[in-house]
Design an enzyme around this catalytic site. Structure first.
Site, PDB file in Angstrom:
ATOM      1  N   ARG A   1      17.848  34.878  61.286  1.00  0.00           N
ATOM      2  CA  ARG A   1      18.902  35.723  61.858  1.00  0.00           C
ATOM      3  C   ARG A   1      20.129  35.791  60.943  1.00  0.00           C
ATOM      4  NH1 ARG A   1      18.782  34.509  68.416  1.00  0.00           N
ATOM      5  NH2 ARG A   1      17.130  36.024  68.842  1.00  0.00           N
TER       6      ARG A   1
ATOM      7  N   LYS B   1       1.946  34.829  80.746  1.00  0.00           N
ATOM      8  CA  LYS B   1       2.108  35.275  82.129  1.00  0.00           C
ATOM      9  C   LYS B   1       2.272  36.777  82.288  1.00  0.00           C
ATOM     10  CE  LYS B   1       4.125  31.179  84.121  1.00  0.00           C
ATOM     11  NZ  LYS B   1       5.367  30.577  84.571  1.00  0.00           N
TER      12      LYS B   1
ATOM     13  N   GLY C   1       9.954  36.571  71.370  1.00  0.00           N
ATOM     14  CA  GLY C   1       9.459  35.215  71.623  1.00  0.00           C
ATOM     15  C   GLY C   1       8.567  34.647  70.544  1.00  0.00           C
TER      16      GLY C   1
ATOM     17  N   GLY D   1      14.724  38.469  74.014  1.00  0.00           N
ATOM     18  CA  GLY D   1      14.976  39.216  75.250  1.00  0.00           C
ATOM     19  C   GLY D   1      15.284  40.687  75.016  1.00  0.00           C
TER      20      GLY D   1
HETATM   21  C1  3PG Z   1      18.746  35.347  71.924  1.00  0.00           C
HETATM   22  O1  3PG Z   1      18.688  34.243  71.382  1.00  0.00           O
HETATM   23  O2  3PG Z   1      17.739  35.963  72.338  1.00  0.00           O
HETATM   24  C2  3PG Z   1      20.075  36.014  72.011  1.00  0.00           C
HETATM   25  O3  3PG Z   1      20.986  35.388  71.170  1.00  0.00           O
HETATM   26  C3  3PG Z   1      20.576  36.049  73.427  1.00  0.00           C
HETATM   27  O4  3PG Z   1      20.815  34.766  73.927  1.00  0.00           O
HETATM   28  P1  3PG Z   1      20.907  34.550  75.498  1.00  0.00           P
HETATM   29  O5  3PG Z   1      19.517  34.710  76.048  1.00  0.00           O
HETATM   30  O6  3PG Z   1      21.472  33.156  75.701  1.00  0.00           O
HETATM   31  O7  3PG Z   1      21.827  35.613  76.061  1.00  0.00           O
END
Ligand code: 3PG
Length: 392
Positions: free
Chosen positions: A34, A192, A349, A372
């Protein structure tokens, strides 16, 4: 949206939001992907004479100063990758910190989530952040699914631009699902179904073929009336799985489920395993990977496609030999991509870890570093951090 091409940053204080939520062990960053991704944006701002103030969150301190969640160790890593000094500014954000930064220099501010207003997208906190700079650049696609002060609110108070990594990410995603070269195939795996209902519901409307792998495929096998022995599955979601299959049929999306599986009696490295057709799974066995006949079918479907979107491993890839289907399909997709026949976009993920394990992540057209945010994009949801950059 506007980009760094649309603004003269020289002499301006530039607030740049990046995602530095990187894995750390014993005070050291263990995966700097990142950080590497945002270096070009940060360098460009400094080289063009901007006074750079970097904003980021780390972990989830929930509005409190939690020393273990300080960004201080990340400043050292950022400095290494940028090749210029990075001054770290500690603040609890209770009042506007004084920031001394000259054109061409870079400071990294302490974790924005030390202030409770950040996650609430509190207007007062957004204004406090905005007061530190003249313009705002968002280069944190992976945090764009959060409507927080530093990802969304701030853009209402000072001119907002997309950074280079954000631009690249949005372009890749557009190429994958918005305006793709058809046929489009999606590979969705993972444990899942319950975490991927919205995603599957959206994908069946957008892609021509959908491969379902991982333990979530077991729930679909149940929906088709197969016995799956002791395999992991969500029995209460069998009806939901049927609805997804029906929605796929309505949308003319071909669903591809495994026709065979690698079955073992126990889930451990090197466990004895055999390939069984899905009609003959032994009662005391667990399906831990997609079988070779299914992999052949997946690879043939990849050959027919021009675009691939991949989220989630096909099997329990962390434990050999249950990594074989993921590795074989990933290598096949990489080969097609290198031959110029496939646009391949992956993210979310475990997916990046799985492609790294297969040794082919660098050969994909684009690998998203988002977890996410990538999933919410696959679900077809608007991302607040991206929306805030759109010019009205
Ligand atoms: C992540 O690591 O997917 C992002 O930095 C968001 O982090 P968070 O899920 O704690 O909002």
């Amino acid at each position: 949206f506007r980009t760094l091409d649309d603004v003269n940053v020289s002499g301006k204080r530039v607030l740049c939001r990046v995602d530095l939520n990187v894995p750390i062990a014993d005070g050291k960053v263990t995966d700097a992907t990142r950080i590497e991704r945002v270096v070009p944006t940060l360098r460009e701002i400094m080289n063009k004479g901007g006074a750079l103030i970097v904003l980021a969150h780390f972990d989830r301190p929930k509005g409190k100063v939690v020393p273990e969640m300080s960004l201080r160790p990340v400043a050292a890593e950022l400095e290494k990758h940028l090749g210029t000094p990075v001054k770290f500014v500690f603040t609890d954000w209770q009042s506007a910190p004084s920031v001394d930064v000259k054109p061409g220099e870079c400071v990294l501010m302490e974790n924005t989530r030390y202030h409770g207003g950040e996650e609430k997208n509190d207007e007062g906190f957004s204004k406090l952040l905005a007061s530190l700079g003249d313009i705002y650049v968002n280069d944190a696609f992976s945090a764009a699914h959060r409507a927080h002060s530093s990802t969304e609110g701030i853009a209402h108070f000072i001119p907002a631009y997309a950074g280079r990594a954000m631009e690249a990410e949005l372009k890749a995603l557009q190429l994958a699902l918005e305006t793709p070269k058809r046929p489009v195939i999606a590979i969705v795996g993972g444990a899942k179904v319950s975490t991927k209902l919205d995603l599957l519901g959206n994908l069946v409307k957008k892609v021509d073929a959908l491969v379902i792998g991982g333990a979530m495929a077991n729930t679909f096998l149940l929906a088709y009336g197969h016995s799956i022995g002791k395999s992991l599955a969500e029995k209460d979601l069998v009806d939901t799985a049927r609805h997804i299959l029906q929605a796929a049929e309505n949308a003319k999306c071909a669903i591809m489920l495994p026709v065979d599986g690698i079955v073992a009696k126990e889930f451990k490295a090197g466990a004895a395993s055999h390939d069984y057709g899905v009609d003959a799974i032994p009662a005391d066995g667990m399906i831990l990977d997609v079988g070779p006949m299914s992999v052949d079918r997946i690879n043939a479907a990849i050959d027919d496609a021009h675009t691939l979107v991949w989220n989630g491993p096909l099997g329990a890839f962390e434990v050999a030999p249950f990594d074989q289907a993921t590795v074989a399909a990933a290598r096949h997709a990489a080969k097609r991509t290198k031959a110029g026949k496939l646009v391949s976009v992956a993210g979310g993920g475990d997916t990046v870890a799985a492609l790294n394990h297969a040794g082919v992540a660098q050969d994909f057209t684009y690998i998203s570093t988002a977890g996410g945010a990538f999933l919410e994009w696959l679900e077809g949801k608007p991302l607040p951090g991206v929306k805030a950059l759109e010019t009205k």
